[in-house]
Motif scaffolding. Structure first.
Motif, PDB file in Angstrom:
ATOM      1  N   ALA A  50       0.823  -1.219   0.000  1.00 29.57           N
ATOM      2  CA  ALA A  50       0.000   0.000   0.000  1.00 29.57           C
ATOM      3  C   ALA A  50       0.855   1.265   0.000  1.00 29.57           C
ATOM      4  CB  ALA A  50      -0.944   0.009   1.193  1.00 29.57           C
ATOM      5  N   THR A  51       1.961   1.271   0.741  1.00 31.00           N
ATOM      6  CA  THR A  51       2.827   2.460   0.797  1.00 31.00           C
ATOM      7  C   THR A  51       3.399   2.766  -0.585  1.00 31.00           C
ATOM      8  OG1 THR A  51       3.372   1.981   3.089  1.00 31.00           O
ATOM      9  CG2 THR A  51       4.879   3.429   1.920  1.00 31.00           C
ATOM     10  N   CYS A  52       3.856   1.722  -1.275  1.00 29.70           N
ATOM     11  CA  CYS A  52       4.416   1.912  -2.631  1.00 29.70           C
ATOM     12  C   CYS A  52       3.341   2.393  -3.608  1.00 29.70           C
ATOM     13  CB  CYS A  52       5.006   0.607  -3.154  1.00 29.70           C
ATOM     14  SG  CYS A  52       6.516   0.113  -2.308  1.00 29.70           S
ATOM     15  N   ILE A  53       2.147   1.832  -3.504  1.00 26.46           N
ATOM     16  CA  ILE A  53       1.063   2.205  -4.433  1.00 26.46           C
ATOM     17  C   ILE A  53       0.654   3.665  -4.215  1.00 26.46           C
ATOM     18  CG2 ILE A  53      -1.317   1.734  -5.146  1.00 26.46           C
ATOM     19  CD1 ILE A  53      -0.787  -1.226  -4.192  1.00 26.46           C
ATOM     20  N   ILE A  54       0.543   4.072  -2.955  1.00 24.09           N
ATOM     21  CA  ILE A  54       0.171   5.467  -2.667  1.00 24.09           C
ATOM     22  C   ILE A  54       1.276   6.410  -3.154  1.00 24.09           C
ATOM     23  CG2 ILE A  54      -0.304   7.134  -0.816  1.00 24.09           C
ATOM     24  CD1 ILE A  54      -1.674   4.735   0.684  1.00 24.09           C
ATOM     25  N   ALA A  55       2.541   6.032  -2.934  1.00 23.17           N
ATOM     26  CA  ALA A  55       3.647   6.861  -3.434  1.00 23.17           C
ATOM     27  C   ALA A  55       3.571   6.989  -4.959  1.00 23.17           C
ATOM     28  CB  ALA A  55       4.992   6.268  -3.011  1.00 23.17           C
ATOM     29  N   ALA A  56       3.182   5.914  -5.636  1.00 22.57           N
ATOM     30  CA  ALA A  56       3.046   5.957  -7.097  1.00 22.57           C
ATOM     31  C   ALA A  56       1.964   6.963  -7.500  1.00 22.57           C
ATOM     32  CB  ALA A  56       2.718   4.569  -7.640  1.00 22.57           C
ATOM     33  N   LEU A  57       0.867   6.964  -6.789  1.00 24.56           N
ATOM     34  CA  LEU A  57      -0.225   7.906  -7.111  1.00 24.56           C
ATOM     35  C   LEU A  57       0.192   9.358  -6.859  1.00 24.56           C
ATOM     36  CD1 LEU A  57      -3.114   5.783  -5.596  1.00 24.56           C
ATOM     37  CD2 LEU A  57      -2.891   6.411  -8.027  1.00 24.56           C
ATOM     38  N   MET A  58       1.135   9.553  -5.928  1.00 28.63           N
ATOM     39  CA  MET A  58       1.588  10.898  -5.547  1.00 28.63           C
ATOM     40  C   MET A  58       2.847  11.338  -6.294  1.00 28.63           C
ATOM     41  SD  MET A  58      -0.322  11.970  -3.112  1.00 28.63           S
ATOM     42  CE  MET A  58      -1.846  11.156  -3.553  1.00 28.63           C
ATOM     43  N   HIS A  59       3.429  10.482  -7.167  1.00 30.70           N
ATOM     44  CA  HIS A  59       4.828  10.680  -7.552  1.00 30.70           C
ATOM     45  C   HIS A  59       5.107  11.937  -8.369  1.00 30.70           C
ATOM     46  CE1 HIS A  59       3.974   8.731 -11.505  1.00 30.70           C
ATOM     47  NE2 HIS A  59       5.083   9.320 -11.906  1.00 30.70           N
ATOM     48  N   ASP A  60       4.101  12.493  -9.038  1.00 29.72           N
ATOM     49  CA  ASP A  60       4.329  13.711  -9.817  1.00 29.72           C
ATOM     50  C   ASP A  60       3.649  14.937  -9.209  1.00 29.72           C
ATOM     51  OD1 ASP A  60       6.030  12.770 -11.878  1.00 29.72           O
ATOM     52  OD2 ASP A  60       4.333  11.873 -12.935  1.00 29.72           O
ATOM     53  N   ALA A  61       3.074  14.802  -8.022  1.00 31.64           N
ATOM     54  CA  ALA A  61       2.282  15.898  -7.431  1.00 31.64           C
ATOM     55  C   ALA A  61       3.154  17.106  -7.091  1.00 31.64           C
ATOM     56  CB  ALA A  61       1.540  15.411  -6.191  1.00 31.64           C
ATOM     57  N   VAL A  62       4.361  16.852  -6.570  1.00 30.96           N
ATOM     58  CA  VAL A  62       5.240  17.957  -6.185  1.00 30.96           C
ATOM     59  C   VAL A  62       5.822  18.612  -7.436  1.00 30.96           C
ATOM     60  CG1 VAL A  62       7.359  18.575  -4.933  1.00 30.96           C
ATOM     61  CG2 VAL A  62       5.781  16.872  -3.967  1.00 30.96           C
ATOM     62  N   GLU A  63       6.329  17.773  -8.341  1.00 36.58           N
ATOM     63  CA  GLU A  63       6.987  18.282  -9.545  1.00 36.58           C
ATOM     64  C   GLU A  63       6.010  19.014 -10.471  1.00 36.58           C
ATOM     65  OE1 GLU A  63      10.131  15.188 -10.563  1.00 36.58           O
ATOM     66  OE2 GLU A  63       9.482  15.876 -12.537  1.00 36.58           O
ATOM     67  N   ASP A  64       4.836  18.450 -10.667  1.00 36.00           N
ATOM     68  CA  ASP A  64       3.923  18.997 -11.684  1.00 36.00           C
ATOM     69  C   ASP A  64       2.833  19.908 -11.128  1.00 36.00           C
ATOM     70  OD1 ASP A  64       5.335  17.560 -13.522  1.00 36.00           O
ATOM     71  OD2 ASP A  64       3.865  15.951 -13.729  1.00 36.00           O
ATOM     72  N   GLN A  65       2.466  19.735  -9.883  1.00 37.37           N
ATOM     73  CA  GLN A  65       1.352  20.516  -9.341  1.00 37.37           C
ATOM     74  C   GLN A  65       1.759  21.405  -8.164  1.00 37.37           C
ATOM     75  OE1 GLN A  65      -1.511  20.888 -10.820  1.00 37.37           O
ATOM     76  NE2 GLN A  65      -0.870  19.492 -12.432  1.00 37.37           N
ATOM     77  N   GLY A  66       3.047  21.411  -7.851  1.00 37.19           N
ATOM     78  CA  GLY A  66       3.513  22.293  -6.783  1.00 37.19           C
ATOM     79  C   GLY A  66       2.972  21.955  -5.406  1.00 37.19           C
ATOM     80  N   ILE A  67       2.539  20.705  -5.223  1.00 39.82           N
ATOM     81  CA  ILE A  67       2.085  20.275  -3.896  1.00 39.82           C
ATOM     82  C   ILE A  67       3.315  20.207  -2.985  1.00 39.82           C
ATOM     83  CG2 ILE A  67       0.938  18.400  -2.600  1.00 39.82           C
ATOM     84  CD1 ILE A  67      -0.872  19.904  -4.683  1.00 39.82           C
ATOM     85  N   LYS A  68       3.153  20.593  -1.720  1.00 41.45           N
ATOM     86  CA  LYS A  68       4.291  20.587  -0.792  1.00 41.45           C
ATOM     87  C   LYS A  68       4.473  19.197  -0.183  1.00 41.45           C
ATOM     88  CE  LYS A  68       4.905  25.133  -0.938  1.00 41.45           C
ATOM     89  NZ  LYS A  68       5.399  25.335  -2.297  1.00 41.45           N
ATOM     90  N   PHE A  69       5.752  18.835   0.061  1.00 40.87           N
ATOM     91  CA  PHE A  69       6.010  17.549   0.719  1.00 40.87           C
ATOM     92  C   PHE A  69       5.266  17.463   2.056  1.00 40.87           C
ATOM     93  CE2 PHE A  69       9.957  17.527  -1.966  1.00 40.87           C
ATOM     94  CZ  PHE A  69       9.649  16.363  -2.659  1.00 40.87           C
ATOM     95  N   ASP A  70       5.166  18.607   2.764  1.00 40.84           N
ATOM     96  CA  ASP A  70       4.472  18.607   4.062  1.00 40.84           C
ATOM     97  C   ASP A  70       3.009  18.209   3.931  1.00 40.84           C
ATOM     98  OD1 ASP A  70       6.668  19.269   5.491  1.00 40.84           O
ATOM     99  OD2 ASP A  70       6.232  21.420   5.615  1.00 40.84           O
ATOM    100  N   GLU A  71       2.406  18.586   2.810  1.00 41.95           N
ATOM    101  CA  GLU A  71       0.997  18.238   2.592  1.00 41.95           C
ATOM    102  C   GLU A  71       0.851  16.722   2.392  1.00 41.95           C
ATOM    103  OE1 GLU A  71      -2.588  20.011  -0.212  1.00 41.95           O
ATOM    104  OE2 GLU A  71      -0.628  20.960  -0.223  1.00 41.95           O
ATOM    105  N   ILE A  72       1.779  16.164   1.630  1.00 40.06           N
ATOM    106  CA  ILE A  72       1.761  14.715   1.406  1.00 40.06           C
ATOM    107  C   ILE A  72       2.033  13.990   2.728  1.00 40.06           C
ATOM    108  CG2 ILE A  72       2.940  12.802   0.218  1.00 40.06           C
ATOM    109  CD1 ILE A  72       3.277  14.677  -2.188  1.00 40.06           C
ATOM    110  N   ARG A  73       2.962  14.541   3.516  1.00 40.17           N
ATOM    111  CA  ARG A  73       3.304  13.928   4.808  1.00 40.17           C
ATOM    112  C   ARG A  73       2.094  13.940   5.744  1.00 40.17           C
ATOM    113  NH1 ARG A  73       7.531  16.713   5.676  1.00 40.17           N
ATOM    114  NH2 ARG A  73       8.996  15.223   4.805  1.00 40.17           N
ATOM    115  N   ALA A  74       1.381  15.050   5.760  1.00 37.88           N
ATOM    116  CA  ALA A  74       0.217  15.158   6.653  1.00 37.88           C
ATOM    117  C   ALA A  74      -0.867  14.154   6.262  1.00 37.88           C
ATOM    118  CB  ALA A  74      -0.330  16.586   6.607  1.00 37.88           C
ATOM    119  N   LEU A  75      -1.006  13.904   4.977  1.00 34.89           N
ATOM    120  CA  LEU A  75      -2.065  13.000   4.507  1.00 34.89           C
ATOM    121  C   LEU A  75      -1.650  11.534   4.552  1.00 34.89           C
ATOM    122  CD1 LEU A  75      -3.235  15.044   1.380  1.00 34.89           C
ATOM    123  CD2 LEU A  75      -4.631  14.562   3.406  1.00 34.89           C
ATOM    124  N   TYR A  76      -0.379  11.235   4.182  1.00 32.58           N
ATOM    125  CA  TYR A  76       0.014   9.835   3.952  1.00 32.58           C
ATOM    126  C   TYR A  76       1.234   9.378   4.749  1.00 32.58           C
ATOM    127  CZ  TYR A  76      -3.219  10.865   0.246  1.00 32.58           C
ATOM    128  OH  TYR A  76      -4.334  11.279  -0.422  1.00 32.58           O
TER     129      TYR A  76
END
Ligand code: ZN
Length: 183
Positions: A50-76
């Protein structure tokens, strides 16, 4: 929380973050198609981790959408965030250098990041064959595939099933537009 619930919530979140993004190819597919393709490849290669699959779904969020690592950390959490960080380029660097760094950093990636990189490159090479960007000349397509091969070559961990899907994708690329003379 149950893994299936966490994964589906991450898929829902990714679809919202990337809702206006299209793939670069002629077909201009929704970017979510890429994220789901990568997540499906990762799911198979990681035996449903599950951790790998969720990381896959998130893998371009920072690079392409400017999502902050802190936001991903808070959620996942930390583990997902660490994997995403490993596969995220530093966008403050010029593109040519980012591409070089992907090759030179490949040997130092964790197993989870290796799976994700290999799945990402598989999806991207398939896309260059099936629906390349219209303005890409033959040489640019050849160079892209040669670069993807160089990154994958350096990865210390390559699950056999996923590697054979990557090899199939690059073989289809060679058949479609030939191999770079120097590669
Ligand atoms: Zn990607």
């Amino acid at each position: 929380m149950n893994d299936i619930i966490r994964i589906m919530q991450a898929a829902d979140q990714a679809a919202r973050w990337h809702k206006s993004q299209k793939r670069k190819g002629e077909a201009a597919e929704p970017y979510m198609n890429h994220l789901l393709e990568v997540a499906a490849l990762v799911a198979q290669a990681s035996d449903g981790d599950a951790t790998c699959i969720i990381a896959a779904l998130m893998h371009d969020a920072v690079e392409d959408q400017g999502i902050k690592f802190d936001e991903i950390r808070a959620l996942y959490g930390d583990e997902v965030t660490a994997i995403v960080a490993e596969v995220t380029d530093d966008k403050s660097l010029p593109k040519a250098m980012r591409k070089e760094l992907q090759v030179s950093h490949a040997p130092h990636k964790s197993s989870a990041a290796c799976i994700l990189k290999l799945a990402d490159k598989t999806s991207n090479v398939r896309a260059v064959v099936e629906t390349p960007p219209t303005h890409w000349e033959l040489e640019r397509k050849q160079a892209y595939v040669a670069w993807a091969r160089a990154v994958v070559e350096g990865l210390p961990y390559k699950p056999a099933g996923l590697l054979s899907q990557f090899t199939e994708a690059t073989a289809a690329a060679d058949a479609a537009f030939g191999r770079l003379a120097s590669a």
